[in-house]
Write a protein that holds these residues in place. Structure first.
Motif, PDB file in Angstrom:
ATOM      1  N   LEU A  23       0.852  -1.188   0.000  1.00 36.62           N
ATOM      2  CA  LEU A  23       0.000   0.000   0.000  1.00 36.62           C
ATOM      3  C   LEU A  23       0.885   1.234   0.000  1.00 36.62           C
ATOM      4  N   LEU A  24       0.581   2.161  -0.901  1.00 35.06           N
ATOM      5  CA  LEU A  24       1.380   3.375  -0.972  1.00 35.06           C
ATOM      6  C   LEU A  24       0.574   4.497  -1.604  1.00 35.06           C
ATOM      7  N   LEU A  25       0.722   5.677  -1.046  1.00 31.59           N
ATOM      8  CA  LEU A  25       0.164   6.891  -1.634  1.00 31.59           C
ATOM      9  C   LEU A  25       1.332   7.684  -2.192  1.00 31.59           C
ATOM     10  N   PHE A  26       1.275   7.993  -3.480  1.00 32.20           N
ATOM     11  CA  PHE A  26       2.321   8.768  -4.138  1.00 32.20           C
ATOM     12  C   PHE A  26       1.697  10.069  -4.627  1.00 32.20           C
ATOM     13  N   CYS A  27       2.074  11.174  -3.992  1.00 32.36           N
ATOM     14  CA  CYS A  27       1.556  12.494  -4.367  1.00 32.36           C
ATOM     15  C   CYS A  27       2.645  13.304  -5.038  1.00 32.36           C
ATOM     16  N   LYS A 107     -11.471   1.526   4.552  1.00 36.36           N
ATOM     17  CA  LYS A 107     -11.714   0.196   5.130  1.00 36.36           C
ATOM     18  C   LYS A 107     -11.137  -0.889   4.231  1.00 36.36           C
ATOM     19  N   ILE A 108     -11.349  -0.753   2.948  1.00 34.74           N
ATOM     20  CA  ILE A 108     -10.853  -1.754   1.999  1.00 34.74           C
ATOM     21  C   ILE A 108      -9.333  -1.856   2.078  1.00 34.74           C
ATOM     22  N   PHE A 109      -8.676  -0.716   2.186  1.00 35.45           N
ATOM     23  CA  PHE A 109      -7.209  -0.715   2.145  1.00 35.45           C
ATOM     24  C   PHE A 109      -6.548  -0.613   3.521  1.00 35.45           C
ATOM     25  N   SER A 110      -7.266  -1.024   4.553  1.00 31.60           N
ATOM     26  CA  SER A 110      -6.650  -1.011   5.881  1.00 31.60           C
ATOM     27  C   SER A 110      -5.979  -2.351   6.186  1.00 31.60           C
ATOM     28  N   ALA A 111      -6.257  -3.373   5.408  1.00 31.03           N
ATOM     29  CA  ALA A 111      -5.626  -4.681   5.604  1.00 31.03           C
ATOM     30  C   ALA A 111      -4.811  -5.042   4.370  1.00 31.03           C
ATOM     31  N   PRO A 114      -3.019 -10.475   0.072  1.00 30.96           N
ATOM     32  CA  PRO A 114      -1.946 -11.273  -0.541  1.00 30.96           C
ATOM     33  C   PRO A 114      -1.978 -11.220  -2.068  1.00 30.96           C
ATOM     34  N   GLY A 115      -0.800 -11.065  -2.655  1.00 35.29           N
ATOM     35  CA  GLY A 115      -0.690 -11.054  -4.109  1.00 35.29           C
ATOM     36  C   GLY A 115      -1.147  -9.776  -4.772  1.00 35.29           C
ATOM     37  N   VAL A 116      -1.374  -8.728  -3.953  1.00 36.77           N
ATOM     38  CA  VAL A 116      -1.901  -7.467  -4.476  1.00 36.77           C
ATOM     39  C   VAL A 116      -1.160  -6.294  -3.848  1.00 36.77           C
ATOM     40  N   ALA A 117      -0.889  -5.300  -4.664  1.00 41.56           N
ATOM     41  CA  ALA A 117      -0.371  -4.024  -4.167  1.00 41.56           C
ATOM     42  C   ALA A 117      -1.316  -2.935  -4.651  1.00 41.56           C
ATOM     43  N   CYS A 118      -1.523  -1.946  -3.819  1.00 42.18           N
ATOM     44  CA  CYS A 118      -2.368  -0.815  -4.197  1.00 42.18           C
ATOM     45  C   CYS A 118      -1.524   0.451  -4.143  1.00 42.18           C
ATOM     46  N   ILE A 119      -1.342   1.062  -5.281  1.00 43.08           N
ATOM     47  CA  ILE A 119      -0.571   2.293  -5.383  1.00 43.08           C
ATOM     48  C   ILE A 119      -1.549   3.407  -5.732  1.00 43.08           C
ATOM     49  N   CYS A 120      -1.733   4.321  -4.806  1.00 41.51           N
ATOM     50  CA  CYS A 120      -2.664   5.429  -5.009  1.00 41.51           C
ATOM     51  C   CYS A 120      -1.873   6.648  -5.457  1.00 41.51           C
ATOM     52  N   LEU A 121      -2.401   7.334  -6.430  1.00 40.04           N
ATOM     53  CA  LEU A 121      -1.721   8.492  -7.007  1.00 40.04           C
ATOM     54  C   LEU A 121      -2.603   9.717  -6.857  1.00 40.04           C
ATOM     55  N   ALA A 122      -1.971  10.837  -6.523  1.00 36.64           N
ATOM     56  CA  ALA A 122      -2.722  12.079  -6.348  1.00 36.64           C
ATOM     57  C   ALA A 122      -1.813  13.256  -6.635  1.00 36.64           C
ATOM     58  N   SER A 123      -2.438  14.380  -6.962  1.00 41.76           N
ATOM     59  CA  SER A 123      -1.652  15.596  -7.156  1.00 41.76           C
ATOM     60  C   SER A 123      -1.337  16.232  -5.812  1.00 41.76           C
ATOM     61  N   GLY A 124      -2.133  15.946  -4.802  1.00 42.30           N
ATOM     62  CA  GLY A 124      -1.875  16.465  -3.464  1.00 42.30           C
ATOM     63  C   GLY A 124      -3.131  16.447  -2.618  1.00 42.30           C
ATOM     64  N   SER A 137      -0.094   7.573   8.702  1.00 40.56           N
ATOM     65  CA  SER A 137      -0.071   6.762   9.924  1.00 40.56           C
ATOM     66  C   SER A 137       0.499   5.370   9.649  1.00 40.56           C
ATOM     67  N   LYS A 138       0.400   4.912   8.417  1.00 37.20           N
ATOM     68  CA  LYS A 138       0.952   3.616   8.010  1.00 37.20           C
ATOM     69  C   LYS A 138       2.362   3.755   7.423  1.00 37.20           C
ATOM     70  N   LYS A 139       2.895   4.983   7.468  1.00 34.01           N
ATOM     71  CA  LYS A 139       4.201   5.282   6.866  1.00 34.01           C
ATOM     72  C   LYS A 139       4.224   4.831   5.406  1.00 34.01           C
ATOM     73  N   ALA A 140       3.138   5.186   4.694  1.00 35.31           N
ATOM     74  CA  ALA A 140       2.974   4.769   3.309  1.00 35.31           C
ATOM     75  C   ALA A 140       2.603   5.948   2.417  1.00 35.31           C
ATOM     76  N   ALA A 141       3.110   7.130   2.747  1.00 40.13           N
ATOM     77  CA  ALA A 141       2.806   8.319   1.941  1.00 40.13           C
ATOM     78  C   ALA A 141       4.099   8.972   1.469  1.00 40.13           C
ATOM     79  N   VAL A 142       4.222   9.098   0.161  1.00 37.30           N
ATOM     80  CA  VAL A 142       5.320   9.846  -0.443  1.00 37.30           C
ATOM     81  C   VAL A 142       4.680  11.093  -1.033  1.00 37.30           C
ATOM     82  N   VAL A 143       5.000  12.246  -0.458  1.00 38.58           N
ATOM     83  CA  VAL A 143       4.418  13.508  -0.907  1.00 38.58           C
ATOM     84  C   VAL A 143       5.558  14.379  -1.424  1.00 38.58           C
TER      85      VAL A 143
END
Length: 159
Positions: A23-27, A107-111, A114-124, A137-143
């Protein structure tokens, strides 16, 4: 070089990792860096792993997601793919996800799945955003900050 919010360290750990983060948020304010990040992940974790990008990378647009589609996405994420042992779901324009869908999305992406990665993209996101706080909070945000001056010119020339 160290960034104030740790984004450089997280970005370096993602690009040097042997497996894709689940799981990762890339802004990034610009489309160029968001697109290149997706290309890098596909190359590193799909192509080099011998997986077909066409059947392993799934692209969705958050601005078009509604509750029904999120339920369908949840089911898709939890099911095994017949065509690939590993899939990356890229969810673009996360900043445009409707507020009515935010709770379901989180809720969907709180767990881990297996076999899946979710990369979320945003402008900010605003600093007070529920979505941004969730990923941080999950240390999964690159801004990434806005490009300026010579940095901007260098990225434009690469295009």
């Amino acid at each position: 070089m160290k960034s104030a919010d740790g984004y450089l360290e997280l970005l370096k750990s993602v690009t040097s990792a042997s497996s894709c983060p689940p799981l990762l948020l890339f802004c990034a304010p610009d489309e160029i860096r968001r697109r290149r990040f997706c290309e890098m992940l596909c190359d590193k974790f799909l192509t080099k792993a011998g997986l077909d990008v066409a059947s392993s990378a799934v692209y969705l647009d958050a601005k078009t997601l509604d509750q029904r589609q999120l339920v369908s996405l949840r089911d898709d994420l939890s099911s095994l793919s017949l065509f690939s042992s590993f899939r990356i779901f890229f969810i673009r324009n996360l900043e445009q996800l409707s507020s009515a869908c935010t709770e379901t999305f989180l809720k969907i992406f709180s767990a881990e799945l297996p076999g899946v990665a979710c990369i979320c993209l945003a402008s900010g996101f605003p600093a007070a955003s529920v979505i941004l706080k969730h990923f941080k909070s999950k240390k999964a945000a690159v801004v990434l900050p806005e490009l300026e001056g010579e940095e901007l010119q260098r990225w434009i020339q690469k295009e």
